[in-house]
Design an enzyme around this catalytic site. Structure first.
Site, PDB file in Angstrom:
ATOM      1  CE  LYS A  88      53.722  65.529 101.084  1.00 42.89           C
ATOM      2  NZ  LYS A  88      54.570  66.237 101.298  1.00 42.89           N
ATOM      3  NE  ARG A  91      51.175  69.744 106.103  1.00 43.73           N
ATOM      4  CZ  ARG A  91      51.630  69.633 104.776  1.00 43.73           C
ATOM      5  NH1 ARG A  91      50.419  69.435 103.847  1.00 43.73           N
ATOM      6  NH2 ARG A  91      52.816  69.205 103.888  1.00 43.73           N
ATOM      7  NE  ARG A 149      59.725  71.890  95.736  1.00 43.86           N
ATOM      8  CZ  ARG A 149      58.842  71.308  96.340  1.00 43.86           C
ATOM      9  NH1 ARG A 149      58.198  70.514  95.443  1.00 43.86           N
ATOM     10  NH2 ARG A 149      59.322  72.065  97.456  1.00 43.86           N
ATOM     11  NE  ARG A 183      56.336  74.548  97.622  1.00 46.14           N
ATOM     12  CZ  ARG A 183      56.028  73.630  98.156  1.00 46.14           C
ATOM     13  NH1 ARG A 183      55.239  72.260  97.019  1.00 46.14           N
ATOM     14  NH2 ARG A 183      56.146  73.548  99.826  1.00 46.14           N
ATOM     15  NE  ARG A 196      58.246  72.315 103.448  1.00 46.49           N
ATOM     16  CZ  ARG A 196      58.842  72.722 102.408  1.00 46.49           C
ATOM     17  NH1 ARG A 196      60.187  73.896 101.683  1.00 46.49           N
ATOM     18  NH2 ARG A 196      58.075  71.938 101.290  1.00 46.49           N
TER      19      ARG A 196
HETATM   20  P1  AP5 Z   1      57.154  66.761  95.478  1.00 50.04           P
HETATM   21  O1  AP5 Z   1      57.012  65.747  94.731  1.00 50.04           O
HETATM   22  O2  AP5 Z   1      56.844  68.217  95.015  1.00 50.04           O
HETATM   23  O3  AP5 Z   1      57.298  66.570  96.979  1.00 50.04           O
HETATM   24  P2  AP5 Z   1      56.499  66.493  97.781  1.00 50.04           P
HETATM   25  O4  AP5 Z   1      56.245  65.519  98.297  1.00 50.04           O
HETATM   26  O5  AP5 Z   1      55.058  67.146  97.588  1.00 50.04           O
HETATM   27  O6  AP5 Z   1      56.929  67.081  98.610  1.00 50.04           O
HETATM   28  P3  AP5 Z   1      56.316  68.909  98.987  1.00 50.04           P
HETATM   29  O7  AP5 Z   1      57.623  69.704  99.333  1.00 50.04           O
HETATM   30  O8  AP5 Z   1      55.192  69.515  98.014  1.00 50.04           O
HETATM   31  O9  AP5 Z   1      55.176  68.482 100.523  1.00 50.04           O
HETATM   32  P4  AP5 Z   1      55.612  69.936 101.439  1.00 50.04           P
HETATM   33  O10 AP5 Z   1      54.399  68.635 102.425  1.00 50.04           O
HETATM   34  O11 AP5 Z   1      56.151  70.339 102.703  1.00 50.04           O
HETATM   35  O12 AP5 Z   1      54.441  71.206 101.015  1.00 50.04           O
HETATM   36  P5  AP5 Z   1      53.038  71.317 100.963  1.00 50.04           P
HETATM   37  O13 AP5 Z   1      52.611  71.907  98.998  1.00 50.04           O
HETATM   38  O14 AP5 Z   1      52.156  70.135 100.905  1.00 50.04           O
HETATM   39  O15 AP5 Z   1      58.889  66.828  94.881  1.00 50.04           O
HETATM   40  C1  AP5 Z   1      59.727  67.108  95.957  1.00 50.04           C
HETATM   41  C2  AP5 Z   1      61.056  67.706  94.835  1.00 50.04           C
HETATM   42  O16 AP5 Z   1      61.752  65.520  94.787  1.00 50.04           O
HETATM   43  C3  AP5 Z   1      60.961  68.247  92.963  1.00 50.04           C
HETATM   44  O17 AP5 Z   1      61.654  68.700  92.036  1.00 50.04           O
HETATM   45  C4  AP5 Z   1      60.275  66.551  92.621  1.00 50.04           C
HETATM   46  O18 AP5 Z   1      60.294  66.278  90.796  1.00 50.04           O
HETATM   47  C5  AP5 Z   1      61.934  65.913  93.357  1.00 50.04           C
HETATM   48  N1  AP5 Z   1      61.321  64.053  93.364  1.00 50.04           N
HETATM   49  C6  AP5 Z   1      59.751  63.713  93.662  1.00 50.04           C
HETATM   50  N2  AP5 Z   1      60.128  62.366  93.711  1.00 50.04           N
HETATM   51  C7  AP5 Z   1      61.497  61.688  93.354  1.00 50.04           C
HETATM   52  C8  AP5 Z   1      62.124  60.376  93.132  1.00 50.04           C
HETATM   53  N3  AP5 Z   1      61.506  59.395  93.680  1.00 50.04           N
HETATM   54  N4  AP5 Z   1      63.249  60.480  92.889  1.00 50.04           N
HETATM   55  C9  AP5 Z   1      63.856  61.559  92.703  1.00 50.04           C
HETATM   56  N5  AP5 Z   1      63.226  63.140  92.384  1.00 50.04           N
HETATM   57  C10 AP5 Z   1      62.200  63.263  93.125  1.00 50.04           C
HETATM   58  O19 AP5 Z   1      53.000  71.903 101.915  1.00 50.04           O
HETATM   59  C11 AP5 Z   1      52.958  73.693 102.584  1.00 50.04           C
HETATM   60  C12 AP5 Z   1      52.954  74.497 103.523  1.00 50.04           C
HETATM   61  O20 AP5 Z   1      51.397  74.170 102.855  1.00 50.04           O
HETATM   62  C13 AP5 Z   1      52.461  73.493 104.870  1.00 50.04           C
HETATM   63  O21 AP5 Z   1      54.393  74.120 104.904  1.00 50.04           O
HETATM   64  C14 AP5 Z   1      52.091  74.280 105.743  1.00 50.04           C
HETATM   65  O22 AP5 Z   1      52.367  75.488 105.560  1.00 50.04           O
HETATM   66  C15 AP5 Z   1      50.591  73.989 104.269  1.00 50.04           C
HETATM   67  N6  AP5 Z   1      49.740  73.475 104.534  1.00 50.04           N
HETATM   68  C16 AP5 Z   1      49.276  72.549 103.193  1.00 50.04           C
HETATM   69  N7  AP5 Z   1      48.445  71.436 104.377  1.00 50.04           N
HETATM   70  C17 AP5 Z   1      48.121  71.504 105.179  1.00 50.04           C
HETATM   71  C18 AP5 Z   1      47.581  71.236 105.839  1.00 50.04           C
HETATM   72  N8  AP5 Z   1      47.012  70.337 105.815  1.00 50.04           N
HETATM   73  N9  AP5 Z   1      47.524  71.316 106.769  1.00 50.04           N
HETATM   74  C19 AP5 Z   1      48.167  72.773 107.495  1.00 50.04           C
HETATM   75  N10 AP5 Z   1      48.731  73.414 106.333  1.00 50.04           N
HETATM   76  C20 AP5 Z   1      49.110  72.657 105.234  1.00 50.04           C
END
Ligand code: AP5
Length: 188
Positions: free
Chosen positions: A13, A88, A127, A133, A144
């Site tokens: 994402k 979410r 990552r 992280r 997660r």
């Molecule tokens: P990346 O692009 O970072 O993937 P992502 O989908 O953004 O993954 P995240 O782990 O950041 O998502 P998340 O939803 O768990 O975390 P968030 O920060 O929202 O890619 C990941 C890796 O893969 C990178 O190294 C990239 O280079 C690689 N990659 C990407 N695409 C690729 C491809 N096509 N091929 C190969 N490699 C690839 O949330 C974190 C925490 O915050 C949550 O657990 C929760 O506690 C809290 N939180 C956040 N938002 C909310 C909400 N709305 N409500 C409640 N709690 C929330």
């Protein structure tokens, strides 16, 4: 244009949002990034959410809704936004619809990125070596993923029947996924 990117941890994402925001001049709204910034700045919110995030649980709705509302109030979505990791929960989705409707705006695209668990584990493991992280550990990733299964079962039915709903295969290389998203965004 307002776009939601929805998908499990490691779906790509954030990676896609950074590419698309530049091309389309959209504001990237990542609640995960906003929360990590609060932790880094040691704010009250940061102190409240630190252990929740380290434990892989969802932060309370009112905190994330308030953060998004603040940005919308400041006009940051005026030229369109890319919501990454928000909503979410159905409560978050309803709040977002309401905040946009009050400004004569709406969600134009909901793009769900599906990715296999094995691919997710591999990407997060990689990552974890490159970044620092605190939720990228094996144990927290399992939590997660479990959270994702639970909240996607609640949120996807909320969006699935809308005509702006699209599901794409996020297992492919970054450029292929970007191309498919671009095709969707060009499609009215
Ligand atoms: P990346 O692009 O970072 O993937 P992502 O989908 O953004 O993954 P995240 O782990 O950041 O998502 P998340 O939803 O768990 O975390 P968030 O920060 O929202 O890619 C990941 C890796 O893969 C990178 O190294 C990239 O280079 C690689 N990659 C990407 N695409 C690729 C491809 N096509 N091929 C190969 N490699 C690839 O949330 C974190 C925490 O915050 C949550 O657990 C929760 O506690 C809290 N939180 C956040 N938002 C909310 C909400 N709305 N409500 C409640 N709690 C929330």
């Amino acid at each position: 244009m307002n776009v939601i990117l929805f998908g499990p941890p490691g779906a790509g994402k954030g990676t896609q949002a950074k590419i698309i925001e530049e091309k389309h001049g959209l504001r990237h709204m990542s609640t995960g990034d906003m929360l990590r910034l609060e932790i880094c700045r040691e704010t009250d919110i940061g102190r409240r959410v630190k252990s929740i995030m380290e434990d892989g649980r969802l932060v309370p709705d009112e905190i994330v809704i308030e953060m998004i509302a603040g940005r919308i109030d400041r006009g940051e979505c005026q030229n369109g936004a890319l919501f990454d990791g928000f909503p979410r929960t159905v409560a978050q989705g309803q709040a977002l619809d309401k905040m946009l409707a009050e400004r004569d705006l709406k969600i134009d695209y909901i793009i769900v990125m599906t990715v296999g668990d094995d691919v997710i584990v591999e990407r997060i493991r990689k990552r974890a070596k490159e970044e620092n992280r605190s939720d990228d550990t094996v144990a927290t990733l399992e939590k997660r993923l479990a959270q994702y299964r639970a909240y996607s079962a609640e949120v996807l039915p909320f969006y699935r029947l809308r005509k702006q709903f699209f599901e794409i295969d996020g297992n492919r290389p970054v450029a292929d996924v970007t191309r498919e998203i671009e095709n969707i965004l060009g499609h009215k």
